[in-house]
Design an enzyme around this catalytic site. Structure first.
Site, mmCIF file in Angstrom:
data_model
loop_
_atom_site.group_PDB
_atom_site.id
_atom_site.type_symbol
_atom_site.label_atom_id
_atom_site.label_comp_id
_atom_site.label_asym_id
_atom_site.label_seq_id
_atom_site.Cartn_x
_atom_site.Cartn_y
_atom_site.Cartn_z
ATOM 1 N N SER A 65 87.873 78.699 35.859
ATOM 2 C CA SER A 65 87.220 79.837 35.208
ATOM 3 C C SER A 65 88.083 80.423 34.093
ATOM 4 O O SER A 65 88.429 79.722 33.149
ATOM 5 C CB SER A 65 86.867 80.879 36.277
ATOM 6 O OG SER A 65 86.031 81.881 35.760
ATOM 7 N N HIS B 260 82.686 76.921 33.764
ATOM 8 C CA HIS B 260 81.318 77.398 34.013
ATOM 9 C C HIS B 260 81.040 78.630 33.165
ATOM 10 O O HIS B 260 81.968 79.254 32.638
ATOM 11 C CB HIS B 260 81.108 77.703 35.504
ATOM 12 C CG HIS B 260 81.986 78.792 36.035
ATOM 13 N ND1 HIS B 260 81.827 80.120 35.713
ATOM 14 C CD2 HIS B 260 83.061 78.739 36.861
ATOM 15 C CE1 HIS B 260 82.747 80.846 36.327
ATOM 16 N NE2 HIS B 260 83.519 80.030 37.020
#
Length: 254
Positions: free
Chosen positions: A131, A154
């Site tokens: 992340s 993501h």
């Protein structure tokens, strides 16, 4: 007779555990065993020219996380980075990452500070650089990843109250662009490839995105090289030596 009984009573009712005197307090070795499980705790020498910065657990931003969470607090990291920049004895920075991500703005703040240091920096992604850990990993001058380490790419996700109006989604989209722009600027991955990885379907269970492992991160251009602590230290020392040589040449020219 009465005196004997009273003396026996005193003897029988004395506590079994002796009172702790300064001599019976746990020694330094015992304390180390209790806290760290080892008697040998290596310390950085006073003349060390490399500072090691660890980014572990979840990156904590404006909201305090529960006490059972292992966190990296940005209010602890930022003063360290300022001290590294100011301290003439520190010539290089080694950043070790094993993070699940966390607060986007806090992660970007740390990334921006590392990328603007005047001193060479090298990062190693060991367990995971997921992340918002991706921008921190690429913010250094050179990045390594362990062969078994992973990086999850993501889209931005929000928790808590989200107002269902176009402005909320526009804000998220702008935040997303900030992350994409930073990563593509500080690595060799193209914006198109990064977004393809970010919005891929089927790679992550119950989510969209991609889990990039070791050499794949190098193949995509996110990370410079597969390697661990040894190669990272070697590279950092080479960069420090090159910087010294450049400074010396500039001084001679002046």
């Amino acid at each position: 007779m009465k005196n004997e009984q009273s003396s026996n009573y005193r003897l029988e009712n004395q506590p079994n555990e002796p009172e702790q005197s300064p001599e019976t307090k746990p020694s330094g070795i015992v304390e180390k065993l209790q806290q760290l499980g080892t008697t040998n705790v290596p310390d950085l020498s006073q003349d060390a020219n490399i500072h090691c910065l660890t980014i572990i657990g979840q990156i904590e931003g404006h909201m305090q996380l529960p006490p059972q969470n292992k966190t990296t607090k940005y209010e602890h990291i930022i003063p360290q980075l300022v001290a590294i920049e100011q301290n003439p004895k520190i010539e290089g920075l080694l950043v070790i990452l094993n993070t699940v991500g966390g607060d986007v703005e806090a992660g970007l703040a740390i990334s921006e500070m590392i990328s603007t240091l005047s001193k060479p920096s090298v990062s190693i992604v060991l367990g995971g650089g997921h992340s918002i850990g991706v921008p921190i990993a690429v913010s250094c001058s050179y990045a390594f990843i362990a062969e078994t380490a992973t990086m999850t790419i993501h889209p931005i996700r929000l928790t808590g109250l989200v107002i269902g109006v176009p402005q909320s989604f526009e804000y998220m989209d702008k935040m997303q662009e900030r992350v994409v722009r930073f990563v593509t600027k500080h690595s060799d991955i193209s914006e198109e490839t990064f977004k393809d990885l970010m919005f891929a379907k089927g790679n992550l269970t119950r989510d969209i995105g991609t889990n990039v492992i070791g050499s794949d991160a190098v193949k995509y251009g996110l990370i410079n090289e597969v390697g661990g602590v040894g190669p990272a230290m070697k590279k950092l020392n080479e960069m420090i030596a090159a910087k010294k040589e450049n400074n010396e040449e500039e001084r001679l020219l002046q």
